[in-house]
Design an enzyme around this catalytic site. Structure first.
Site, PDB file in Angstrom:
ATOM      1  N   TYR A  14       0.824  -1.210   0.000  1.00  0.00           N
ATOM      2  CA  TYR A  14       0.000   0.000   0.000  1.00  0.00           C
ATOM      3  C   TYR A  14       0.858   1.261   0.000  1.00  0.00           C
ATOM      4  O   TYR A  14       0.573   2.217  -0.721  1.00  0.00           O
ATOM      5  CB  TYR A  14      -0.928  -0.010   1.215  1.00  0.00           C
ATOM      6  CG  TYR A  14      -2.041  -1.035   1.114  1.00  0.00           C
ATOM      7  CD1 TYR A  14      -3.207  -0.745   0.414  1.00  0.00           C
ATOM      8  CD2 TYR A  14      -1.921  -2.290   1.702  1.00  0.00           C
ATOM      9  CE1 TYR A  14      -4.233  -1.681   0.309  1.00  0.00           C
ATOM     10  CE2 TYR A  14      -2.932  -3.233   1.594  1.00  0.00           C
ATOM     11  CZ  TYR A  14      -4.091  -2.927   0.895  1.00  0.00           C
ATOM     12  OH  TYR A  14      -5.084  -3.864   0.787  1.00  0.00           O
ATOM     13  N   ASN A  38       9.682  -5.223  -6.655  1.00  0.00           N
ATOM     14  CA  ASN A  38       8.703  -6.056  -5.959  1.00  0.00           C
ATOM     15  C   ASN A  38       8.935  -7.503  -6.361  1.00  0.00           C
ATOM     16  O   ASN A  38       9.257  -7.792  -7.516  1.00  0.00           O
ATOM     17  CB  ASN A  38       7.270  -5.640  -6.318  1.00  0.00           C
ATOM     18  CG  ASN A  38       6.253  -6.132  -5.316  1.00  0.00           C
ATOM     19  OD1 ASN A  38       6.361  -5.857  -4.126  1.00  0.00           O
ATOM     20  ND2 ASN A  38       5.244  -6.854  -5.774  1.00  0.00           N
ATOM     21  N   GLU A 170     -11.797 -10.913  11.587  1.00  0.00           N
ATOM     22  CA  GLU A 170     -12.444 -10.955  10.283  1.00  0.00           C
ATOM     23  C   GLU A 170     -12.352 -12.347   9.667  1.00  0.00           C
ATOM     24  O   GLU A 170     -13.308 -12.825   9.045  1.00  0.00           O
ATOM     25  CB  GLU A 170     -11.818  -9.910   9.361  1.00  0.00           C
ATOM     26  CG  GLU A 170     -12.131  -8.480   9.804  1.00  0.00           C
ATOM     27  CD  GLU A 170     -11.653  -7.435   8.819  1.00  0.00           C
ATOM     28  OE1 GLU A 170     -12.386  -6.452   8.593  1.00  0.00           O
ATOM     29  OE2 GLU A 170     -10.537  -7.604   8.273  1.00  0.00           O
ATOM     30  N   ASP A 298       4.265  -0.690   7.087  1.00  0.00           N
ATOM     31  CA  ASP A 298       4.377  -1.467   8.324  1.00  0.00           C
ATOM     32  C   ASP A 298       5.737  -1.354   8.996  1.00  0.00           C
ATOM     33  O   ASP A 298       5.867  -1.649  10.186  1.00  0.00           O
ATOM     34  CB  ASP A 298       4.094  -2.950   8.037  1.00  0.00           C
ATOM     35  CG  ASP A 298       2.651  -3.202   7.646  1.00  0.00           C
ATOM     36  OD1 ASP A 298       1.833  -2.264   7.764  1.00  0.00           O
ATOM     37  OD2 ASP A 298       2.332  -4.322   7.223  1.00  0.00           O
ATOM     38  N   ALA A 314      -3.408  -0.388   6.362  1.00  0.00           N
ATOM     39  CA  ALA A 314      -3.346   0.008   4.963  1.00  0.00           C
ATOM     40  C   ALA A 314      -3.635   1.499   4.812  1.00  0.00           C
ATOM     41  O   ALA A 314      -3.018   2.192   3.994  1.00  0.00           O
ATOM     42  CB  ALA A 314      -4.348  -0.810   4.146  1.00  0.00           C
ATOM     43  N   GLN A 315      -4.547   2.011   5.612  1.00  0.00           N
ATOM     44  CA  GLN A 315      -4.944   3.415   5.516  1.00  0.00           C
ATOM     45  C   GLN A 315      -3.768   4.354   5.772  1.00  0.00           C
ATOM     46  O   GLN A 315      -3.522   5.292   4.996  1.00  0.00           O
ATOM     47  CB  GLN A 315      -6.071   3.702   6.524  1.00  0.00           C
ATOM     48  CG  GLN A 315      -6.607   5.109   6.468  1.00  0.00           C
ATOM     49  CD  GLN A 315      -7.724   5.355   7.468  1.00  0.00           C
ATOM     50  OE1 GLN A 315      -8.124   6.495   7.685  1.00  0.00           O
ATOM     51  NE2 GLN A 315      -8.238   4.312   8.092  1.00  0.00           N
TER      52      GLN A 315
END
Length: 400
Positions: A14, A38, A170, A298, A314-315
């Protein structure tokens, strides 16, 4: 103008992706050469992985092809795995060769924090990537099929979830929703299935979630068949199950670990000052040791107004990625930006199908409304990285 600056971005999570998209939009032509490194050629929607792991969504729906979002004339994509960083030499060593940089944005993400618990690394499964969730969903089905060959082994029908934060909660909700379908498929009595959430804290979900929402969430999950053991930690994980801090041993064929993450060890090994792998950054998200290195996501340790670190979400990673790109551009142009400030826009946790809880705009929301708000937030993110075509592909025309 001189030689173009070499900008290397590590990781297309993110934070890294947000930085890459910002730079390719705002950099002047010929001003810099941007390389995004990546290990996969896709961006992973990690906040969707719990659904794929439980089997309520296809793993491919959590992947977005990076070539769909990157302008190859502005951003070079290098599919490679980072092996080590050498910040004093301003270089990154990958399995595809050595990259030298003038500026580095490190968005290397996190890795599971095992807290030294014996057997956890060897015997527990983690929700980390599309491949790891493929393994989990197949393992769950394997356990049900295996039970049919040994019907006395109820441990095959016991699923322990270590950690009741966002991911663990979740996942438990999605698994509870999926289990009736799986039981019909494998001809298993649903009443024999046990989904047990183990949490060291006094309540599930992250600290700060309003008490009434936590109570609502626990009631909904309990009604679905999820049991909770709070203020209890896992002390040992074995091939047969888990031993808890209260002395109980739970025989279980499946243990999912979702109780914490730490920053990427590559930063620690490179000599950056870290706490649980997270690098303490300055107000502009730069390493205090190497001012040409920005840390986002992170692996960045950013303190909030209360002096406590913001949780890795993520935000905040997206906001950090965009800010790091803007801060880097400001340096190139001889300007300075105000310090990074996190704009918290709300928190929503899903509890399975059409159920969620959260705080949005300072207001507590539950049920279908909260679930819809979560879907809208997800669609909003997809729109920012890929426009309407990506939103439609991942919502209306998604794989089933």
């Amino acid at each position: 103008m001189g030689n173009p600056k070499r900008i290397v971005i590590l990781g297309a999570g993110y934070g890294g992706l947000a930085a890459a998209l910002r730079l390719q939009k705002k950099l002047r032509r010929g001003e810099a050469e941007v390389t995004l490194v990546n290990k996969h050629d896709y961006h992973t929607l990690t906040t969707h992985l719990h659904k794929s792991a439980a089997g309520t969504d296809h793993p491919d729906n959590a992947r977005v092809d990076l070539k769909e979002m990157l302008n190859s004339r502005r951003t070079r994509l290098l599919k490679a795995e980072v092996q080590r960083l050498e910040p004093t030499e301003r270089k990154v060593v990958t399995d595809r060769g050595v990259l030298r940089y003038d500026y580095l944005i490190a968005g290397l993400g996190s890795e599971p924090e095992m807290f030294g618990i014996p057997g956890l690394k060897e015997h527990a499964l983690t929700i980390r990537s599309t491949n790891s969730v493929r393994l989990i969903r197949q393992h769950i089905r394997y356990m049900l099929a295996k039970y049919k060959t040994q019907p006395k082994r109820l441990d095959y029908l016991t699923f322990v979830v270590g950690g009741a934060g966002f991911t663990g909660t979740e996942f438990a909700g999605e698994l509870a929703d999926k289990m009736p379908e799986l039981c019909r498929l494998f001809d298993v009595d649903p009443s024999l299935v046990r989904i047990c959430s183990i949490e060291a804290g006094a309540a599930p979900l992250p600290p700060g979630m309003p008490r009434e929402l936590v109570r609502y969430g626990m009631e909904k999950l309990t009604a679905k068949g999820v049991s909770f053991k709070l203020t209890t930690s896992i002390r040992e994980c074995t091939p047969e199950g888990v031993r808890l801090s209260d002395g109980e041993f739970i025989p279980a064929g499946t243990v999912i670990w979702a109780a914490g993450v730490r920053g990427n060890r590559l930063l620690e090994e490179a000599g950056f000052e870290t706490a649980r792998g997270r690098v303490a950054v300055d107000p502009c998200l730069r390493s205090r040791q190497h001012r040409e290195v920005f840390i986002v996501g992170d692996s960045a340790l950013v303190l909030g107004p209360s002096g406590t670190p913001y949780p890795p979400t993520a935000q905040i990673a997206v906001q950090q990625g965009r800010y790091a790109a803007d801060s880097l551009l400001a340096q190139l142009h001889g300007r300075r930006l105000p310090p990074f400030r996190y704009d918290h826009r709300g928190t929503v946790a899903t509890l399975g199908r059409a159920e969620a809880i959260g705080v949005v705009g300072g207001r507590a929301v539950t049920g279908l409304l909260a679930y819809v708000l979560k879907l809208l937030a997800d669609a909003g993110y997809l729109f920012t990285i890929g426009g309407l075509p990506l939103v439609l592909r991942k919502t209306v025309f998604r794989r089933s």
